[in-house]
Design an enzyme around this catalytic site. Structure first.
Site, PDB file in Angstrom:
ATOM      1  N   ASN A   1      16.866  89.068  45.923  1.00  0.00           N
ATOM      2  CA  ASN A   1      18.224  89.600  46.032  1.00  0.00           C
ATOM      3  C   ASN A   1      19.084  88.784  46.995  1.00  0.00           C
ATOM      4  O   ASN A   1      18.711  88.592  48.152  1.00  0.00           O
ATOM      5  CB  ASN A   1      18.175  91.043  46.556  1.00  0.00           C
ATOM      6  CG  ASN A   1      17.650  92.024  45.532  1.00  0.00           C
ATOM      7  OD1 ASN A   1      16.972  91.649  44.592  1.00  0.00           O
ATOM      8  ND2 ASN A   1      17.974  93.292  45.722  1.00  0.00           N
TER       9      ASN A   1
ATOM     10  N   HIS B   1      19.092  92.673  55.695  1.00  0.00           N
ATOM     11  CA  HIS B   1      20.376  92.482  55.007  1.00  0.00           C
ATOM     12  C   HIS B   1      21.392  91.831  55.949  1.00  0.00           C
ATOM     13  O   HIS B   1      21.427  92.160  57.133  1.00  0.00           O
ATOM     14  CB  HIS B   1      20.947  93.838  54.548  1.00  0.00           C
ATOM     15  CG  HIS B   1      20.206  94.434  53.391  1.00  0.00           C
ATOM     16  ND1 HIS B   1      19.700  95.711  53.405  1.00  0.00           N
ATOM     17  CD2 HIS B   1      19.887  93.927  52.179  1.00  0.00           C
ATOM     18  CE1 HIS B   1      19.106  95.964  52.253  1.00  0.00           C
ATOM     19  NE2 HIS B   1      19.204  94.891  51.488  1.00  0.00           N
TER      20      HIS B   1
ATOM     21  N   ASP C   1      22.305  98.522  42.579  1.00  0.00           N
ATOM     22  CA  ASP C   1      21.653  98.047  43.798  1.00  0.00           C
ATOM     23  C   ASP C   1      21.675  99.151  44.862  1.00  0.00           C
ATOM     24  O   ASP C   1      22.734  99.687  45.181  1.00  0.00           O
ATOM     25  CB  ASP C   1      22.416  96.811  44.305  1.00  0.00           C
ATOM     26  CG  ASP C   1      21.693  96.104  45.430  1.00  0.00           C
ATOM     27  OD1 ASP C   1      20.466  96.260  45.537  1.00  0.00           O
ATOM     28  OD2 ASP C   1      22.369  95.376  46.188  1.00  0.00           O
TER      29      ASP C   1
ATOM     30  N   ASP D   1      17.028 103.919  45.931  1.00  0.00           N
ATOM     31  CA  ASP D   1      16.551 103.594  47.275  1.00  0.00           C
ATOM     32  C   ASP D   1      16.600 104.834  48.158  1.00  0.00           C
ATOM     33  O   ASP D   1      17.586 105.120  48.821  1.00  0.00           O
ATOM     34  CB  ASP D   1      17.383 102.470  47.895  1.00  0.00           C
ATOM     35  CG  ASP D   1      16.877 102.125  49.297  1.00  0.00           C
ATOM     36  OD1 ASP D   1      15.851 102.693  49.712  1.00  0.00           O
ATOM     37  OD2 ASP D   1      17.511 101.280  49.959  1.00  0.00           O
TER      38      ASP D   1
HETATM   39  O1  G3H Z   1      20.314  94.343  47.767  1.00  0.00           O
HETATM   40  C1  G3H Z   1      20.918  93.312  48.098  1.00  0.00           C
HETATM   41  C2  G3H Z   1      20.285  92.301  48.904  1.00  0.00           C
HETATM   42  O2  G3H Z   1      19.153  92.750  49.537  1.00  0.00           O
HETATM   43  C3  G3H Z   1      21.136  91.272  49.525  1.00  0.00           C
HETATM   44  O3  G3H Z   1      20.858  90.965  50.873  1.00  0.00           O
HETATM   45  O4  G3H Z   1      23.102  90.211  51.617  1.00  0.00           O
HETATM   46  O5  G3H Z   1      21.077  89.674  52.907  1.00  0.00           O
HETATM   47  O6  G3H Z   1      21.467  88.603  50.707  1.00  0.00           O
HETATM   48  P1  G3H Z   1      21.672  89.795  51.564  1.00  0.00           P
HETATM   49 ZN    ZN Z   2      19.018  94.991  49.425  1.00  0.00          ZN
END
Ligand code: G3H
Ligand code: ZN
Length: 284
Positions: free
Chosen positions: A230, A179, A81, A103
């Site tokens: 995600n 996020h 990730d 990323d």
């Molecule tokens: O890459 C991980 C996600 O984008 C998680 O985002 O913590 O806001 O659910 P979040």
């Molecule tokens: Zn993310």
């Protein structure tokens, strides 16, 4: 079984559901997510961030996920990730990951293309699929004007050329999510999402920052082309609330299995409810 993202996300796109990406850190998070996906007969993505790899140990986490997915009769993707560079993506591919996200979206467009292509060139011959990102996610407190949206969110023309120039297998787009914990309800730019999906219908689209996004918005995003969602923060909050509650209820307990087990059960319940929202139950 461990698989790359091709068949899983293609089926999701075609049949209008999304596959959940859930972040793991340790044994309990892996057990909880696998139990939920198995109970729901859903494909699932287990995701390791750079900091989670440092915390749990890359080889440890791979071994745990591999064992768990061998026993489970559902497709499991092991995903890096927000990989920040080629070196970590390569380490993950060599260690047995089946999908990596590179990323480099903070760099200018041409640099993002160049760095992403390097990872694709290493991953594809090894049967590993690649996700990359274009555009910048919002902040949790942002109240974004139309001009700011156009400057920061994923631009249609760039999404099209980026997908073509990098040959990635899935694309994370910025349409208003952030996020972490939202201070105000996010406003998703659904028209932007539809336009991108219509322009590159064969590239599965990914929604990051999906914790705290109302279920109806997630369903609408799926309807308009999101195939991977995600989730991290929702799992952390569920885990910590359950652990705190257990410790408050049994202040003299020294049973760490019972305490962490309460957190594990809470993550399982959360993942099961997300799978219901995403529509991926019984798609394994
Ligand atoms: O890459 C991980 C996600 O984008 C998680 O985002 O913590 O806001 O659910 P979040
Ligand atoms: Zn993310």
């Amino acid at each position: 079984m461990l698989v790359n993202s091709i068949d899983v996300l293609e089926a999701a796109s075609r049949q209008h559901y999304a596959v959940g990406h859930f972040n793991i850190n340790n044994l309990e998070t892996i057990q909880a997510i696998m139990a939920a996906a198995t109970a729901k007969r859903s494909p699932v993505i287990l995701a390791v961030s750079k900091s989670a790899a440092k915390y749990g140990g890359l080889a440890n986490l791979v071994a745990l996920v591999r064992l768990a997915s061998e026993k489970a009769d559902i497709p499991v993707i092991l995903n890096l990730d927000h990989g920040p560079d080629f070196a970590l993506a390569k380490d993950c591919i060599d260690a047995g990951f089946t999908n990596v996200m590179i990323d480099t979206s903070k760099y200018p467009y041409e640099e993002n293309v160049r760095l992403t292509r390097e990872v694709v060139a290493y991953a594809h011959p090894r049967g590993v699929t690649v996700e990359a990102e274009i555009g910048a996610l919002a902040g949790t407190e942002d109240n974004i004007s139309v001009e700011e949206k156009d400057a920061r969110y994923t631009k249609l023309e760039e999404a099209v050329s980026f997908a073509r120039d990098t040959q990635i297998d899935s694309l994370a787009i910025a349409i208003g999510t952030a996020h972490g914990v939202y201070k105000a309800a996010p406003q998703l730019d659904f028209d932007r999402l539809s336009a991108i999906h219509q322009a590159i219908p064969d590239v599965p689209l990914v929604l990051h920052g999906s914790s705290g996004v109302p279920a109806d918005d997630l369903r609408e995003a799926i309807r308009r082309g999101i195939a991977k969602i995600n989730i991290d923060t929702d799992l952390r909050q569920a885990f910590l609330a359950a652990v705190q509650q257990k410790m408050a209820a049994e202040p003299d307990s020294v049973d760490i299995r019972a305490i962490l087990g309460a957190g594990r059960d809470a993550i399982q319940r959360t993942v099961e409810s997300k799978i219901d929202i995403f529509g991926s139950a019984n798609q394994a």
